[in-house]
Design a protein around this motif. Structure first.
Motif, PDB file in Angstrom:
ATOM      1  N   THR A 127       0.833  -1.212   0.000  1.00 33.76           N
ATOM      2  CA  THR A 127       0.000   0.000   0.000  1.00 33.76           C
ATOM      3  C   THR A 127       0.864   1.257   0.000  1.00 33.76           C
ATOM      4  O   THR A 127       0.385   2.340   0.301  1.00 33.76           O
ATOM      5  N   HIS A 128       2.140   1.082  -0.326  1.00 37.44           N
ATOM      6  CA  HIS A 128       3.043   2.237  -0.361  1.00 37.44           C
ATOM      7  C   HIS A 128       3.173   2.759  -1.800  1.00 37.44           C
ATOM      8  O   HIS A 128       2.726   3.843  -2.106  1.00 37.44           O
ATOM      9  N   TYR A 159       3.824 -11.591  -0.389  1.00 42.46           N
ATOM     10  CA  TYR A 159       3.111 -11.894   0.861  1.00 42.46           C
ATOM     11  C   TYR A 159       2.296 -13.189   0.767  1.00 42.46           C
ATOM     12  O   TYR A 159       1.441 -13.433   1.633  1.00 42.46           O
ATOM     13  N   ASP A 195       2.300 -15.459   3.900  1.00 38.50           N
ATOM     14  CA  ASP A 195       1.606 -14.853   5.044  1.00 38.50           C
ATOM     15  C   ASP A 195       0.103 -14.879   4.843  1.00 38.50           C
ATOM     16  O   ASP A 195      -0.666 -15.125   5.781  1.00 38.50           O
ATOM     17  N   ARG A 237      -1.111 -18.415   5.423  1.00 39.51           N
ATOM     18  CA  ARG A 237      -1.126 -18.740   6.848  1.00 39.51           C
ATOM     19  C   ARG A 237      -2.340 -18.106   7.533  1.00 39.51           C
ATOM     20  O   ARG A 237      -3.017 -18.743   8.333  1.00 39.51           O
ATOM     21  N   MET A 238      -2.637 -16.879   7.164  1.00 43.25           N
ATOM     22  CA  MET A 238      -3.767 -16.210   7.808  1.00 43.25           C
ATOM     23  C   MET A 238      -5.113 -16.729   7.303  1.00 43.25           C
ATOM     24  O   MET A 238      -6.063 -16.864   8.066  1.00 43.25           O
ATOM     25  N   ASP A 267      -5.789  -6.370   4.950  1.00 42.42           N
ATOM     26  CA  ASP A 267      -5.798  -5.173   5.812  1.00 42.42           C
ATOM     27  C   ASP A 267      -4.883  -5.372   7.013  1.00 42.42           C
ATOM     28  O   ASP A 267      -4.181  -4.469   7.440  1.00 42.42           O
ATOM     29  N   LYS A 268      -4.922  -6.583   7.538  1.00 41.54           N
ATOM     30  CA  LYS A 268      -4.088  -6.859   8.716  1.00 41.54           C
ATOM     31  C   LYS A 268      -2.601  -6.825   8.375  1.00 41.54           C
ATOM     32  O   LYS A 268      -1.772  -6.454   9.200  1.00 41.54           O
ATOM     33  N   LEU A 269      -2.285  -7.217   7.132  1.00 38.31           N
ATOM     34  CA  LEU A 269      -0.869  -7.231   6.714  1.00 38.31           C
ATOM     35  C   LEU A 269      -0.444  -5.923   6.044  1.00 38.31           C
ATOM     36  O   LEU A 269       0.696  -5.797   5.595  1.00 38.31           O
ATOM     37  N   ASN A 270      -1.400  -4.982   5.958  1.00 37.68           N
ATOM     38  CA  ASN A 270      -1.122  -3.707   5.295  1.00 37.68           C
ATOM     39  C   ASN A 270      -0.747  -3.894   3.818  1.00 37.68           C
ATOM     40  O   ASN A 270       0.193  -3.278   3.322  1.00 37.68           O
ATOM     41  N   ARG A 300     -12.340  -4.896  -3.581  1.00 40.20           N
ATOM     42  CA  ARG A 300     -12.981  -5.028  -2.275  1.00 40.20           C
ATOM     43  C   ARG A 300     -14.395  -4.474  -2.290  1.00 40.20           C
ATOM     44  O   ARG A 300     -15.098  -4.516  -1.273  1.00 40.20           O
TER      45      ARG A 300
END
Lengths: 376, 419
Positions: free
Chosen positions: A25-26, A33, A36, A39-40, A88-91, A370
């Motif tokens: 998001t930068h 990712y 990750d 895993r989530m 969202d949790k991982l940005n 989204r």
């Protein structure tokens, strides 16, 4: 390895796979990712599956076996909502689209899995250039022979699928002038393109055995055809779609496939012929290059017409079948887009025309995925 | 070295003055050393810059004096401000709403470091008035070093991002607390308000300057493309103005830049495209900053007791950071392995720590030299060693896009490509 038997599946059942982009998001470039996210996502009880893809900035979601496109949409929406929460949790953000507009292929990392490492060893840089994102639609066939018949009938509609789903006009920061540039990357693979013209499972088995004997292929996974039989599921798998920007469009495209398959299976409207493939590559190119503005050459009559017109004509022909499989509303949405000459590639170009910054286009596309950004 | 300089100065009359020539040569050496260190050892370029700076400092190079002042102080502040503005811009505030555990993780590692380092130093008989400022300085990890290591290794991924964010937040806390604490040094304590008031003043003024910076840039971005070179120059110029003014008004220049970056990201969630455009100008500024820090830090007195204290401080800091990140990891979306590498990647100390020490030295003539006596060697050690540890952490976490292929270690894969 011998060809596995064609499994039983309910005729016209549907399954949809979507390859999705993970971006930061930068600066909205691809972000590695996948591990990750997997895993989530494993903590959620969801239909279907979430699996890794070739490079670590990709993820693939799939529905379970669905009876209708509305069920597809229900399942995809459920998975999408969980994905968005994890992202969202991982940005990071999750985005549709057939290509990431400005990612540099050499910066990609191969996901750490034996098959992907093996493919990377074989294909070299092509495997990193395979950071492209498609939608696969499985449609259930009652038996192996009807699967092959449906496959070759469906081949005439490949340009339709490409034009309707096209969402990859930008590659490496440049407008390619194609609506779907993604398929050009697929073409680099030696076993891509059309399936061999075999209308019975016996004929297909002979072909498969000859190929395995050459040592070039070991399983059906080694074929990157536009449509291929999937014996372990009892389906045919259409693989030419770019991943759309929304799950709603992904479900609508599956509705179109299901309605066509219903027409083929219930009415046997025409017999496929090897000569259908005389114009196959040309039609495919036209659809990739010009999208809905392409020219379509009818393989049976040789008649040239606007692809847009031919899609509308088909939709009229399959109206009854669309109603039977509860796909009318989805087809109505697609028809609306065709009438205003709009697809996701057009949306991406419009946003870029406005913003002059591909990263911002990606940010807005993430909003569409989204479900929070304007549709057009 | 000073004799050579004196002889040289007698016959050489450069147009821009001798210090310009000295610094230009030093930077040229640093640039070459940075390249060679990366090419032949596979280690980050910042290590080369620091080594050259340290040698110059040890050899008695007089181009930078301690305590920092004048143009030297401004250059370090500007370099730090540019880095922190970008680092602040990587922190979307909405992330903490979705993942408050990251904030918890940050608080645990920062204040855990403060507590453990203070406790260890007190255990080694360091006076409270010295141990407290030193513990505050060690809270700050260095986003500047980490950012350079990330560029050198072309790293990206969850561990890298998390380390950057936690480093930036730790810097935010340290800048606020140190600026406030420095104002209270050598003054008798009266009560709680005496501690809170300066914090509020520093934070408030920095927010105002940062807010003005963010609003100015947001207005500019409405009409200018972030891809434009002119936007990058505008950004640098505005940060320079903010840096010069923030301290003047009683705020903290680096803090103002950091908050400015965070506010701009919040007000303008569009992608940040300009860091790539900042390019060589920003790289030169940060290289200058690393060399300057090493030159200054190398001027510290080394003796056995200092070495013991420095090693104890560094060990306590590393342990606290790793444990803090690990304790706050549950529910933060990262794996335990990633948490370990994040903790390691936060080991660098550099320019920000030097600025913090500089504030203490300026504020307290009595305690300042004692604080600097321990802090400067620790900064020098952790600027170099920290960069190496961060590089190893990034490689071990599998987040480097570049294979570790140093020529001296036997690989022929190094392409020598500059990032």
């Amino acid at each position: 390895m011998s060809l596995e038997p064609f499994q039983q599946s309910a005729a016209l059942s549907l399954g949809v796979e979507l390859e999705l982009q993970l971006v930061n998001t930068h600066d909205y470039d691809l972000a590695p990712y996948a591990e990750d996210m997997l895993r989530m996502m494993a903590k959620y009880k969801l239909p279907g599956a979430v699996v890794p893809e070739m490079t670590s900035s990709m993820i693939e979601i799939s529905t379970g076996v669905c009876r209708s496109s509305s069920e597809v949409l229900g399942q995809l929406s459920q998975i999408r909502d969980a994905l968005v929460k994890c992202a969202d949790k991982l940005n990071i953000a999750v985005v549709g689209g057939g290509t990431h507009p400005f990612q540099q292929w050499h910066e990609r990392r191969i996901y750490d899995k034996p098959r992907f490492r093996e493919l990377s060893d074989l294909y070299g840089y092509l495997s990193k250039q395979f950071t492209i994102f498609g939608q696969h639609v499985h449609v259930g066939c009652p038996d192996a022979d009807s699967a092959l018949l449906t496959l070759h009938r469906m081949s005439r509609y490949i340009p339709h699928f490409i034009a309707l789903s096209a969402s990859s006009p930008y590659v490496q920061g440049q407008d390619t002038a194609f609506d779907s540039a993604r398929l050009n990357s697929v073409f680099a693979f030696p076993l891509s393109g059309r399936a061999p013209f075999a209308l019975t499972w016996d004929e297909f088995t002979v072909y498969f055995n000859k190929m395995t004997k050459t040592g070039v292929v070991r399983s059906m996974k080694d074929f990157y055809w536009d449509i291929r039989p999937k014996p372990e599921f009892g389906t045919i798998e259409i693989r030419v779609f770019d991943t759309p920007l929304t799950v709603e469009r992904a479900a609508a495209l599956s509705a179109y496939v299901q309605s066509l398959a219903s027409w083929f299976m219930n009415e046997q409207p025409f017999m496929p012929a090897e000569d259908d493939y005389l114009v196959y590559t040309y039609n495919r190119f036209q659809a990739c290059r010009f999208g809905l503005d392409a020219v379509y050459v009818d393989p049976a009559t040789g008649e040239h017409m606007a692809l847009r017109e031919h899609i509308l004509l088909t939709m009229h022909q399959i109206n009854k079948h669309a109603e039977a499989v509860s796909a009318s509303s989805s087809l109505k949405v697609l028809r609306g887009d065709i009438n205003r000459n709009h697809n996701d590639a057009r949306w991406l170009r419009e946003r870029q025309g406005q913003e002059r910054l591909l990263a911002e286009v990606i940010r807005q596309a993430a909003g569409r995925f989204r479900g929070s950004a304007p549709q057009s | 070295m000073n004799e050579i300089m004196a002889i040289w100065a007698q016959w050489l009359k450069p147009s821009a003055g001798l210090p310009t020539v000295q610094w230009s040569i030093l930077l040229a050496l640093a640039a070459a050393a940075g390249h060679l260190v990366q090419r032949y050892l596979g280690l980050p370029k910042v290590l080369g810059y620091s080594v050259v700076g340290a040698f110059a400092g040890l050899a008695g190079f007089t181009g930078a004096v301690w305590p920092l002042q004048g143009i030297g102080l401004f250059l370090v502040e500007l370099g730090v401000a540019v880095v922190l503005f970008e680092a602040g811009g990587r922190i979307p505030l909405r992330w903490f709403r979705h993942n408050p555990m990251v904030l918890v993780q940050s608080l645990l590692e920062s204040f855990g470091t403060l507590a453990l380092v203070f406790w260890v130093l007190r255990l080694l008989d360091v006076p409270q008035a010295v141990a407290e400022p030193l513990a505050l300085v060690t809270m700050a990890a260095s986003p500047a070093v980490l950012m350079r290591v990330v560029m050198d290794t072309r790293a990206s991924g969850p561990m890298t991002e998390r380390a950057m964010v936690l480093s930036t937040l730790s810097t935010l806390y340290a800048l606020t607390l140190v600026s406030a604490q420095a104002g209270l040094m050598d003054r008798p304590h009266i009560g709680m308000m005496d501690t809170l008031y300066p914090i509020a003043v520093v934070l408030g003024l920095s927010v105002v300057v940062g807010g003005i910076l963010a609003l100015a840039l947001r207005s500019a971005l409405r009409v200018m493309s972030p891809n434009s070179e002119n936007t990058s120059i505008l950004l640098l110029a505005l940060i320079a103005v903010g840096t010069a003014l923030a301290a003047h008004f009683g705020g903290s220049a680096p803090l103002a830049a950091l908050l400015g970056g965070m506010l701009l990201k919040h007000l303008n969630p569009r992608p940040w495209a300009w860091p790539r455009q900042l390019g060589t100008a920003s790289s030169l500024l940060t290289m200058l900053m690393f060399v300057l820090v090493s030159v200054v830090a190398a001027q510290a007195d080394w003796n056995k007791s200092v070495v013991t204290l420095v090693l104890a401080l560094v060990a306590a800091r590393a342990l606290a950071k790793i444990l803090g990140v690990a304790f706050g990891n549950a529910g933060s979306g990262a794996s335990w392995k990633q948490a370990l590498w994040v903790g390691c990647a936060m080991s660098p100390m550099s320019s920000i720590a030097l600025l913090l020490v500089s504030q203490f030295v300026a504020a307290s003539p009595s305690q300042g030299p004692m604080i600097a006596g321990i802090a400067l060697p620790a900064i020098l050690l952790m600027e170099m060693l920290g960069a190496v540890i961060a590089t190893v952490a990034i490689h071990r976490a599998g987040e480097s896009s570049k294979p570790w292929a140093p020529v001296l270690l036997g690989s022929t894969l190094g392409d020598g490509h500059e990032s």
